[in-house]
Design a protein around this motif. Structure first.
Motif, PDB file in Angstrom:
ATOM      1  N   UNK A  82       0.827  -1.211   0.000  1.00 59.49           N
ATOM      2  CA  UNK A  82       0.000   0.000   0.000  1.00 59.49           C
ATOM      3  C   UNK A  82       0.860   1.260   0.000  1.00 59.49           C
ATOM      4  N   UNK A  83       1.869   1.306   0.850  1.00 61.86           N
ATOM      5  CA  UNK A  83       2.740   2.486   0.876  1.00 61.86           C
ATOM      6  C   UNK A  83       3.496   2.638  -0.434  1.00 61.86           C
ATOM      7  N   UNK A  84       3.959   1.531  -0.999  1.00 65.23           N
ATOM      8  CA  UNK A  84       4.669   1.603  -2.277  1.00 65.23           C
ATOM      9  C   UNK A  84       3.762   2.120  -3.390  1.00 65.23           C
ATOM     10  N   UNK A  85       2.524   1.636  -3.415  1.00 66.26           N
ATOM     11  CA  UNK A  85       1.586   2.098  -4.442  1.00 66.26           C
ATOM     12  C   UNK A  85       1.291   3.583  -4.319  1.00 66.26           C
ATOM     13  N   UNK A  86       1.437   4.121  -3.108  1.00 66.26           N
ATOM     14  CA  UNK A  86       1.228   5.553  -2.899  1.00 66.26           C
ATOM     15  C   UNK A  86       2.518   6.355  -3.028  1.00 66.26           C
ATOM     16  N   UNK A  87       3.579   5.712  -3.528  1.00 65.16           N
ATOM     17  CA  UNK A  87       4.802   6.440  -3.858  1.00 65.16           C
ATOM     18  C   UNK A  87       5.856   6.494  -2.781  1.00 65.16           C
ATOM     19  N   UNK A  88       5.689   5.782  -1.685  1.00 64.52           N
ATOM     20  CA  UNK A  88       6.676   5.811  -0.608  1.00 64.52           C
ATOM     21  C   UNK A  88       7.767   4.766  -0.852  1.00 64.52           C
TER      22      UNK A  88
END
Length: 390
Positions: A307-313
C-alpha cells in the motif's frame, strides 16, 4: 494496541511526565476532593488512582476467563471487569490473563455492554521490555536523516496511532534529537491517561518532549488530520487492521508527506526449542485466528508495504523478533497460554492434544529449558515530502 474509536476528542498539550516506574499515582479531578498534580492531566472519564504503566499488545493472543466486576488492584475503584463475554473466549489483542480465573481486559464503569474489551495494562507492562529489545534500531538512521532534512521551525510533531499506554514514545523519544511534540491517538481514554503521565520528559539531546492526547479512528485518518506531522508511528497495530484500513493509513501518511515507522507486526512464524510435532499445527491455527473478521494478521506487513509503495513511498522492512529465554519466563508463560488458547479456539478439535502440549511446555519453561522466538517485522515508509509535512 487497542482499536481506535469513531469519536474524536482532542486534549490540550501536556508537559511530559516521569517514566512509569517513577509515577506514584495521579488522581482525576472528577473524583470528589481530588485534583491532578502540577503538570498532570487525566483523560475524560477516568477516575481513581492510576499507577504508571507500559504498553504493547500480545499479537492478538489471549486466554480470557472472565470473572465479572472483579476489582483491579491499583487501578482505582471506578475500573471494573466488564460483563457480557463468553467464559473461556479468546479476545484478540487483549493479552492473556496473569492468574487463572482473572480477566485480561478492563472496562470503565461508564462503558456500554457492547463496548469492546480494553487492553490489560498488566500485560502491556510485562511485554514492554521485549518490545523495546525487538524493535529494529537499523531503521532509526534513515529515519533520523529524513527528519533532519524536513523543514520545521520548532521541533518534530509525531502522531502515535493506537498508542496504548505509550511504549513507543518511551522507546523512540530518547532516540531522537530535538524538541518533540507527541500526539497520542487511542480509542481508550484510560490508556491515553497512562500514556500521558508516563511519557518521557526529554529527547536524546535533552530537548523538551511534550504530549497531547486524541481519541479517534485510524480507519478514518486523512491527510488533513496529519497536517504538520513530521512522523507517524504505531506498534503492533497493523495486524489488527483490515486491508482497507491499511490503505487508508498509507494514503493519509503519503498524502501528508510524512514518514511512518510501524513496528512489531506479527510475521506468522514462531520457533520453539526444543521443537515439538504440534508446533506447526498450532502456529497455523493461531494465524487463522488472527485473520478472523477480515483482519490481516500475519499478512498485514506485506499488505502495508504494498500500500505504501503504491502511494509512492520508499519502504524498508526489518525483522524485529522477540527472543524469549529464562530471563523472560513470565512473559513467555503468558504468551504461550494465549497462543495455544487462540489456536484451540480456532480449532477446537486440538484441545486434548493442546492441553498436554501446554502442560509439558510450561514444565520445560519452569525448568529453564524452553526458548521461544516470536517473529515480527518493522516497517519504515519514507513518503515524498508534500505540502502537509512540517
Amino acid at each position: 494496541m487497542t482499536n481506535p474509536a469513531t469519536t474524536t476528542q482532542q486534549g490540550g498539550a501536556i508537559p511530559a511526565q516521569p517514566g512509569p516506574r517513577e509515577v506514584t499515582g495521579v488522581t482525576d479531578s472528577a473524583t470528589p476532593g481530588t485534583k491532578p498534580g502540577p503538570g498532570q492531566t487525566v483523560a475524560a472519564g477516568v477516575q481513581g488512582v492510576v499507577p504508571g504503566g507500559q504498553s504493547g499488545r500480545v499479537d492478538g493472543e489471549s486466554a480470557a476467563r472472565p470473572t465479572e466486576h472483579a476489582a483491579v488492584p491499583g487501578l482505582g475503584s471506578s475500573v471494573a471487569f466488564g460483563p457480557g463475554h463468553v467464559p473461556g473466549a479468546v479476545i484478540p489483542g487483549a493479552g492473556p490473563s496473569g492468574k487463572p480465573g482473572s480477566r485480561p481486559t478492563v472496562k470503565l464503569r461508564e462503558a456500554g455492554p457492547d463496548d469492546p474489551p480494553r487492553y490489560a495494562p498488566e500485560w502491556l507492562e510485562l511485554r514492554e521490555p521485549a518490545d523495546a529489545a525487538a524493535r529494529a534500531h537499523d531503521l532509526l538512521d534513515p529515519l533520523r536523516i529524513r527528519l533532519a532534512n524536513m523543514p520545521r521551525k520548532s521541533g518534530v510533531v509525531i502522531h502515535d496511532l493506537g498508542c496504548g499506554t505509550g511504549s513507543m514514545g518511551r522507546w523512540l523519544a530518547p532516540c531522537l534529537d530535538g524538541a518533540q511534540h507527541w500526539i497520542l491517538h487511542d480509542r481508550d481514554p484510560y490508556l491515553l491517561h497512562f500514556a500521558a503521565v508516563s511519557s518521557p520528559r526529554s529527547a536524546a539531546d535533552g530537548s523538551r518532549v511534550t504530549v497531547e492526547t486524541r481519541r479517534g479512528d485510524v480507519a478514518r485518518l486523512t491527510p488533513d488530520a496529519l497536517h504538520g506531522a513530521s512522523l507517524v508511528t504505531a506498534s503492533a497495530l497493523l495486524d489488527v487492521l483490515t486491508r482497507e484500513e491499511i490503505d487508508t493509513l498509507a494514503a493519509a501518511c503519503t498524502g501528508a508527506g510524512c514518514p511512518a515507522l510501524l513496528t512489531l507486526s506479527v510475521a506468522g512464524r514462531v520457533e520453539l526449542s526444543p521443537s515439538h510435532p504440534l508446533d506447526a499445527e498450532l502456529t497455523q491455527a493461531f494465524n487463522d485466528h488472527q485473520r478472523r473478521d477480515g483482519l490481516l494478521g500475519p499478512d498485514a506487513v506485506t499488505a502495508a508495504a504494498e500500500a505504501f509503495s503504491e502511494h509512492g513511498a520508499t519502504v524498508r522492512l526489518h525483522p524485529s523478533p522477540w527472543r524469549l529465554g529464562p530471563e523472560q519466563a513470565a512473559l513467555t508463560e503468558q504468551w504461550l497460554r494465549g497462543w495455544v488458547g487462540a489456536a484451540v479456539e480456532e480449532r477446537p478439535e486440538l484441545r486434548a492434544e493442546a492441553d498436554v502440549y501446554l502442560t509439558n511446555r510450561l514444565a520445560a519453561l519452569a525448568a529453564g529449558e524452553l526458548r521461544v522466538t516470536v517473529h515480527h517485522v518493522d516497517l519504515l515508509a519514507l513518503s515524498r515530502p508534500g505540502s502537509g509535512a512540517s
